[in-house]
Write an enzyme that holds these catalytic residues in place. Structure first.
Site, PDB file in Angstrom:
ATOM      1  N   ASP A 450      -5.006  -0.349  -5.175  1.00 37.97           N
ATOM      2  CA  ASP A 450      -3.958   0.187  -4.308  1.00 37.97           C
ATOM      3  C   ASP A 450      -3.059  -0.938  -3.783  1.00 37.97           C
ATOM      4  O   ASP A 450      -3.409  -2.114  -3.845  1.00 37.97           O
ATOM      5  CB  ASP A 450      -4.639   0.904  -3.121  1.00 37.97           C
ATOM      6  CG  ASP A 450      -3.811   2.040  -2.560  1.00 37.97           C
ATOM      7  OD1 ASP A 450      -2.589   2.040  -2.774  1.00 37.97           O
ATOM      8  OD2 ASP A 450      -4.388   2.920  -1.900  1.00 37.97           O
ATOM      9  N   ASP A 513       0.174  10.798  -3.313  1.00 33.21           N
ATOM     10  CA  ASP A 513      -0.774  11.248  -2.290  1.00 33.21           C
ATOM     11  C   ASP A 513      -0.503  12.706  -1.927  1.00 33.21           C
ATOM     12  O   ASP A 513      -1.295  13.330  -1.235  1.00 33.21           O
ATOM     13  CB  ASP A 513      -0.657  10.386  -1.025  1.00 33.21           C
ATOM     14  CG  ASP A 513      -1.452   9.097  -1.146  1.00 33.21           C
ATOM     15  OD1 ASP A 513      -2.263   8.979  -2.093  1.00 33.21           O
ATOM     16  OD2 ASP A 513      -1.274   8.203  -0.301  1.00 33.21           O
TER      17      ASP A 513
HETATM   18  C1  GLA Z   1      -3.353   5.096  -0.148  1.00 36.83           C
HETATM   19  C2  GLA Z   1      -3.697   5.838  -1.421  1.00 36.83           C
HETATM   20  C3  GLA Z   1      -4.696   6.927  -1.101  1.00 36.83           C
HETATM   21  C4  GLA Z   1      -5.932   6.345  -0.454  1.00 36.83           C
HETATM   22  C5  GLA Z   1      -5.541   5.534   0.771  1.00 36.83           C
HETATM   23  C6  GLA Z   1      -6.714   4.779   1.320  1.00 36.83           C
HETATM   24  O1  GLA Z   1      -2.633   5.885   0.714  1.00 36.83           O
HETATM   25  O2  GLA Z   1      -2.559   6.346  -2.024  1.00 36.83           O
HETATM   26  O3  GLA Z   1      -5.041   7.645  -2.270  1.00 36.83           O
HETATM   27  O4  GLA Z   1      -6.597   5.543  -1.389  1.00 36.83           O
HETATM   28  O5  GLA Z   1      -4.514   4.609   0.476  1.00 36.83           O
HETATM   29  O6  GLA Z   1      -6.388   4.043   2.443  1.00 36.83           O
END
Ligand code: GLA
Length: 693
Positions: A450, A513
């Site tokens: 990420d 997300d």
């Molecule tokens: C980001 C990612 C999510 C999750 C969060 C965790 O927002 O896109 O899928 O992994 O971080 O903090």
């Protein structure tokens, strides 16, 4: 041979299966574009017409369709390259110095050599063609052979000329939770600029261009190109006053200067490009096939369970094991532990940078969970965000100088974190070792990587905008050499890193997300135009959805997520018996159709109804599947007709329907007459499998 050269007039003709691209060297030594479109005849038919100035205010340099315009002389148009030599000269004057052709299994590459006529500064224009895919990859490689450094202030990888005005330009806009929102706008006089300045994000625009002449899925001309870069890019589309449209794309010159020391060369990211005479579908199919055969790691992607939406930061061994047991019962093949397992990571406030297992949460180490997951016959995946550090983390306390910063300024945080200057050798080494250690110590099969904030305050180096992402590619490439079976998912606050630069280095994209099954239809539709389905991770999550607040039936949520690489992100411990059984059925069905979904040809079908149905088909050899979604019916409550594509007219296909059992219809019937379907109620959906008899 797909590359033909007429040495009498230095004209080059590049042919793929059904397209042609041509250019030549004119009397002034300019590399002049001649043609891009449907396949044409022999190279001997092509000639370079004499160019005459429109007026003294429209000099030849300005009106010439150059393949690679450099900054200098009477050129005022967009240039692809601007360089400053040590003596202060800020213009390039190139001369043609010949060409080379190379051949591989299913590609050929033409390299046209240019050199500045005073300085030992080389520019090689590359045209790598994949005839069977009707695709070409263009880039430029520059080399400083002078005795002094050269500053490169702008470098776009290629320029394209489209011989029309009034084209439609399409791309996507968006932000976190709303990625891949397709827009189409008329190109008129003036410039359209799309770009990314944040260093890590494609949330806002995506590095590709699509220019069409009122095309539909199956008809009309489409010109397209996708830049293979995840860092800052810029693209310019301009309808010139001379009756054409030009487009170029490459590194974003914003705050970026590349310094080439004597002897250094620099390879600009390539642009994967093509032409379709038959609408958007051909563009999609060619890109998907190419990605499948040349970029993506072979093999089907596992059905994953990810615990992020269920537990967020509140992870612990006991609860994750319970989730894993349930995930295995449903049919998941990979269990992914998301954020929260390391350091003092209890919220966004702390932990990033401290990549040791939190003992309070995992008193018996990660092994306990991993053993349980493996014992359940699932693979194990884990979340990391290596490029970042929280101010409170031990790593930052020990190495405050490891972040991008200016000595005299306060560094901004975003999501309570800084960005590490991973271009520093010691920081890169730390990250590589940390990840290598993680992968060596634990049986990890999947990494979700990420990156949750943009880069800022980059310090004195002005090339980090490019070098940062190259370092990410480099670390992952090196890790994969040592741990070849590990799959990597590219995530940057959802779909912030979706591009052809990262694809291949990483294996999957976290698409967004936004896991609302209805919003996802739009996101997935736009995504599908350019990027391959196999890499599109899509999860089924709980309702009301955390973002939209919508309540959507579980079947619709499954169908929507089954359009890509299926994942489950619900709090499955709360599932009722019906939800458990439905999930088991859906996941089993997905496994059956998975080769068709992940490796088949994808069709965005036309919806002839006044009600807004979303219709999609996947076809792999003799087997296919289609989906129909009706998020909301309108007054009048109309049905629709699903006309499939890509079938054999005279073959018979057996459709497996839930309402009428097996139905046999000819390819001609299904493609032209079509199936009349009426869905009722809100968030209604349907999935039908079929195969050739
Ligand atoms: C980001 C990612 C999510 C999750 C969060 C965790 O927002 O896109 O899928 O992994 O971080 O903090």
């Amino acid at each position: 041979m797909s590359i033909a050269v007429n040495t009498k007039n230095d004209v080059f003709l590049i042919n793929t299966k059904s397209t042609s691209y041509a250019f030549g060297v004119d009397d002034l030594g300019l590399i002049r574009h001649l043609y891009w479109g449907k396949k044409i005849g022999a190279v001997e038919e092509l000639e370079l017409p004499q160019l005459t100035e429109v007026s003294t205010n429209d000099p030849v340099f300005e009106i010439t369709r150059e393949e690679f315009p450099v900054y200098g002389g009477l050129r005022y148009k967009e240039h692809c390259l601007k360089a400053t030599f040590a003596d202060g000269t800020r213009e390039l004057v190139y001369q043609y110095c010949g060409y080379d052709v190379e051949e591989g299994d299913d590609w050929e590459e033409l390299v046209v050599h240019l050199k500045d006529n005073h300085y030992e500064f080389l520019m090689d224009l590359h045209y790598k063609i994949y005839p069977e895919y009707d695709l070409m990859e263009r880039k430029v490689v520059i080399q400083n052979q002078t005795a002094d450094p050269v500053q490169v202030e702008k470098l776009h990888s290629a320029q394209f000329h489209i011989p029309y005005e009034d084209l439609n330009f399409s791309n996507v806009h968006g932000h976190w939770g709303a990625e891949q929102q397709r827009f189409v706008q008329k190109v008129s006089y003036g410039k359209i600029v799309i770009e990314n300045r944040r260093g890590i994000s494609t949330h806002n625009h995506n590095p590709y261009f699509v220019l069409d002449r009122n095309a539909t899925e199956t008809e009309g001309e489409v010109y397209f190109g996708a830049l293979r870069l995840s860092g800052n890019f810029s693209g310019v589309v301009e309808q010139t006053p001379y009756g054409e449209t030009l487009v170029q794309m490459g590194l974003n010159p914003h705050d970026c200067v590349l310094e080439l020391a004597p002897g250094d060369s620099f390879e600009a990211p390539s642009i994967l490009c093509g032409y379709s005479a038959h609408g958007f579908e051909t563009m999609t199919h060619n890109l998907h096939r190419f990605a499948q055969d040349h970029i993506l790691r072979p093999g089907l992607r596992p059905v994953l369970y990810n615990s992020w939406e269920a537990t967020e930061f509140h992870v612990n061994s006991r609860d994750q094991i319970k989730l894993a047991q349930k995930a295995a019962e449903l049919g998941a093949e990979l269990f992914v532990l998301d954020d929260g397992w390391f350091g003092e990571r209890h919220s966004i406030q702390n932990g990033l940078g401290d990549w040791y297992v939190n003992e309070g949460k995992f008193p018996n180490g990660l092994e306990e969970l991993i053993d349980a997951v493996k014992g359940l016959n699932m693979k194990f995946g884990i979340w990391v965000e290596p490029e970042m550090v929280n101010p409170k983390a031990q790593l930052y306390q020990q190495h405050p100088d490891w972040i991008y910063h200016y000595e005299t300024r306060v560094s901004d945080t975003s999501r309570v974190q800084y960005v590490l200057n991973i271009t520093k050798p010691e920081v890169r080494a730390f990250l590589y070792e940390m990840l290598d250690d993680l992968l060596t110590r634990y049986e990890i099969d999947y990494i979700k990587w990420d990156a949750n904030r943009p880069i800022s305050q980059t310090g004195p180096q002005r090339d980090v905008w490019y070098k940062h992402i190259q370092t990410v590619y480099g670390i992952v490439t090196e890790l994969k050499k040592k741990h070849p079976d590990v799959l990597f998912e590219a995530c940057a606050s959802g779909g912030g890193r979706i591009d052809y630069g990262i694809l291949g280095v990483f294996d999957d994209f976290w698409t967004s997300d936004n896991t609302d099954a209805y919003d996802r239809l739009y996101i997935q539709d736009s995504y599908s135009r350019i990027y391959p389905i196999k890499a599109m991770r899509a999860w089924v999550t709980d309702c009301p959805n955390f973002l939209s607040g919508r309540m959507i039936p579980l079947t619709f949520r499954y169908h929507s997520a089954m359009m890509g690489s299926l994942g489950i992100g619900c709090n499955i411990l709360k599932f009722s018996t019906e939800e458990t059984e439905l999930s088991q059925r859906m996941i089993a069905q997905y496994k059956e159709i998975r080769p068709i979904i992940q490796e088949g040809e994808f069709y965005r079908l036309e919806n002839p109804s006044a009600d807004r149905y979303f219709l999609y088909e996947y076809l792999r050899e003799d087997r296919g599947v289609f989906f129909a979604f009706l998020p909301q019916s309108k007054v009048g409550h109309r049905g629709t007709t699903i006309r499939l594509r890509g079938l054999e007219e005279n073959a018979t296909y057996i459709l497996h329907t839930s309402s009428k059992g097996e139905i046999a219809k000819s390819g001609g019937y299904l493609m032209h007459h079509g199936l009349e379907v009426k869905l009722n109620g809100d968030y209604a959906s349907l999935m039908i499998r079929f195969e050739k008899q």
